[in-house]
Design an enzyme around this catalytic site. Structure first.
Site, PDB file in Angstrom:
ATOM      1  N   CYS A  96      32.999  32.531 -10.077  1.00  0.00           N
ATOM      2  CA  CYS A  96      32.073  32.994  -9.428  1.00  0.00           C
ATOM      3  C   CYS A  96      30.503  33.663  -9.545  1.00  0.00           C
ATOM      4  O   CYS A  96      29.695  31.903 -10.438  1.00  0.00           O
ATOM      5  CB  CYS A  96      31.928  34.510  -8.982  1.00  0.00           C
ATOM      6  SG  CYS A  96      31.085  35.371  -7.253  1.00  0.00           S
ATOM      7  N   ARG A 130      24.742  39.206   1.168  1.00  0.00           N
ATOM      8  CA  ARG A 130      26.521  39.106   0.781  1.00  0.00           C
ATOM      9  C   ARG A 130      26.925  38.477   1.587  1.00  0.00           C
ATOM     10  O   ARG A 130      27.848  38.847   2.644  1.00  0.00           O
ATOM     11  CB  ARG A 130      26.799  40.178   0.375  1.00  0.00           C
ATOM     12  CG  ARG A 130      25.738  40.871  -0.600  1.00  0.00           C
ATOM     13  CD  ARG A 130      26.834  41.556  -1.831  1.00  0.00           C
ATOM     14  NE  ARG A 130      27.426  41.199  -3.038  1.00  0.00           N
ATOM     15  CZ  ARG A 130      26.692  40.622  -3.935  1.00  0.00           C
ATOM     16  NH1 ARG A 130      25.531  40.883  -4.297  1.00  0.00           N
ATOM     17  NH2 ARG A 130      27.520  40.181  -5.060  1.00  0.00           N
ATOM     18  N   HIS A 195      37.864  34.792  -5.939  1.00  0.00           N
ATOM     19  CA  HIS A 195      38.261  35.693  -7.046  1.00  0.00           C
ATOM     20  C   HIS A 195      40.132  36.726  -6.527  1.00  0.00           C
ATOM     21  O   HIS A 195      40.344  35.953  -5.380  1.00  0.00           O
ATOM     22  CB  HIS A 195      37.229  37.288  -6.803  1.00  0.00           C
ATOM     23  CG  HIS A 195      36.373  37.024  -7.664  1.00  0.00           C
ATOM     24  ND1 HIS A 195      35.608  37.367  -8.556  1.00  0.00           N
ATOM     25  CD2 HIS A 195      35.195  37.300  -6.856  1.00  0.00           C
ATOM     26  CE1 HIS A 195      34.955  37.755  -8.877  1.00  0.00           C
ATOM     27  NE2 HIS A 195      33.929  37.376  -7.369  1.00  0.00           N
TER      28      HIS A 195
HETATM   29  N1  GLN Z   1      26.213  38.250  -9.589  1.00  0.00           N
HETATM   30  C1  GLN Z   1      26.465  36.923  -8.283  1.00  0.00           C
HETATM   31  C2  GLN Z   1      26.302  36.783  -7.116  1.00  0.00           C
HETATM   32  O1  GLN Z   1      26.143  37.926  -6.500  1.00  0.00           O
HETATM   33  C3  GLN Z   1      27.557  36.684  -8.912  1.00  0.00           C
HETATM   34  C4  GLN Z   1      28.632  38.065  -8.885  1.00  0.00           C
HETATM   35  C5  GLN Z   1      30.124  37.925  -8.687  1.00  0.00           C
HETATM   36  O2  GLN Z   1      30.510  37.530  -9.584  1.00  0.00           O
HETATM   37  N2  GLN Z   1      31.222  37.979  -7.658  1.00  0.00           N
HETATM   38  O3  GLN Z   1      25.977  35.824  -6.911  1.00  0.00           O
END
Ligand code: GLN
Length: 244
Positions: A96, A130, A195
């Site tokens: 990520c 998101r 993840h």
């Molecule tokens: N901050 C980055 C995003 O929101 C990565 C998030 C993460 O590592 N889960 O895309």
């Protein structure tokens, strides 16, 4: 593999900053799957003030935009060395936020662009929503082909040139929720949005990375002995069945 005493060296980049959703589980998986086979692991945590020496495998986890901002300039200062490492065949796995910094840049919302390592021909821009949820995807190089995990990102990653997807999405969003790609691969550099943590649920990919790291170190393909992955694959398959 014979009876040779095998070894690989693993570096964990900035665990104090990029380690979201238990990404440390990826390091535990790599270490254990080497240990269970009698492969010695030289392990090193790399912190922001540290120099970086040669390793066979580099891991970097995910993080919020704030942690990425803290890491980006420091990571960028190692760009030429890590590019040489990539070209020496070192294995990289970024999750990520760490994955996003493998590309040319990450453009967060209303903030300065974060320079990436350009280890792969990709770039990321923050999206307006998101992507949160379970993901299943299909590779063209693993057996089984499937990968499973959990995504939580607003970043939209776009691949270019010779950088190919790690997998094709079957459920979830992946790189950008538009082109059905998940993650990326260029040479032995791998990135994923998954993840969970990722490798405990995808032990066949963990072994793939270990074999690449051994090949980099010894200059020949070394087939790992099989482990009893009954529980790991039951978990993997249950997450696939749950997703449909
Ligand atoms: N901050 C980055 C995003 O929101 C990565 C998030 C993460 O590592 N889960 O895309």
């Amino acid at each position: 593999m014979g009876n040779r005493a095998l070894k690989i060296s693993i570096a964990h980049l900035y665990p104090e900053l990029l380690n979201l959703y238990g990404d440390i589980g990826n390091i535990i998986t790599l270490k254990k799957r080497c240990e269970w086979r009698g492969i010695e692991v030289e392990f090193e945590e790399i912190h922001t003030k540290d120099t970086i020496k040669e390793h066979d495998l580099y891991f970097i986890g995910g993080g919020q935009d704030k942690q990425q901002e803290e890491v980006a300039d420091i990571l960028y200062s190692h760009k030429s060395f890590l590019t040489e490492e990539r070209d020496r065949g070192a294995v990289f796995l970024g999750i990520c936020g760490g994955y996003q910094l493998f590309g040319h840049y990450y453009q967060p919302h209303d903030k300065d662009k974060l320079k990436g390592l350009s280890l792969m021909d990709a770039y990321t821009v923050a999206g307006n929503k998101r992507f949160i949820g379970n993901v299943t995807a299909k590779t063209d190089f693993l057996t089984p082909q499937t990968l499973v995990g959990f995504e939580n990102h607003s970043g939209l990653t776009y691949l270019q040139g010779e950088t190919k997807p790690l997998a094709i999405i079957t459920t979830g969003n992946g790189n950008n929720g538009q082109d059905k790609t998940e993650g990326a691969r260029y040479k032995n550099v791998f990135g994923t949005y998954l993840h969970g943590s990722f490798l405990p649920k995808n032990t066949h990919f963990a072994d793939y990375l270990i074999e690449l790291a051994l090949e980099k170190r010894y200059g020949e393909k070394i087939k790992l002995q099989q482990l009893d992955d009954k529980i790991e694959m039951e978990t993997h398959n249950s997450l696939i069945n749950k997703a449909y």
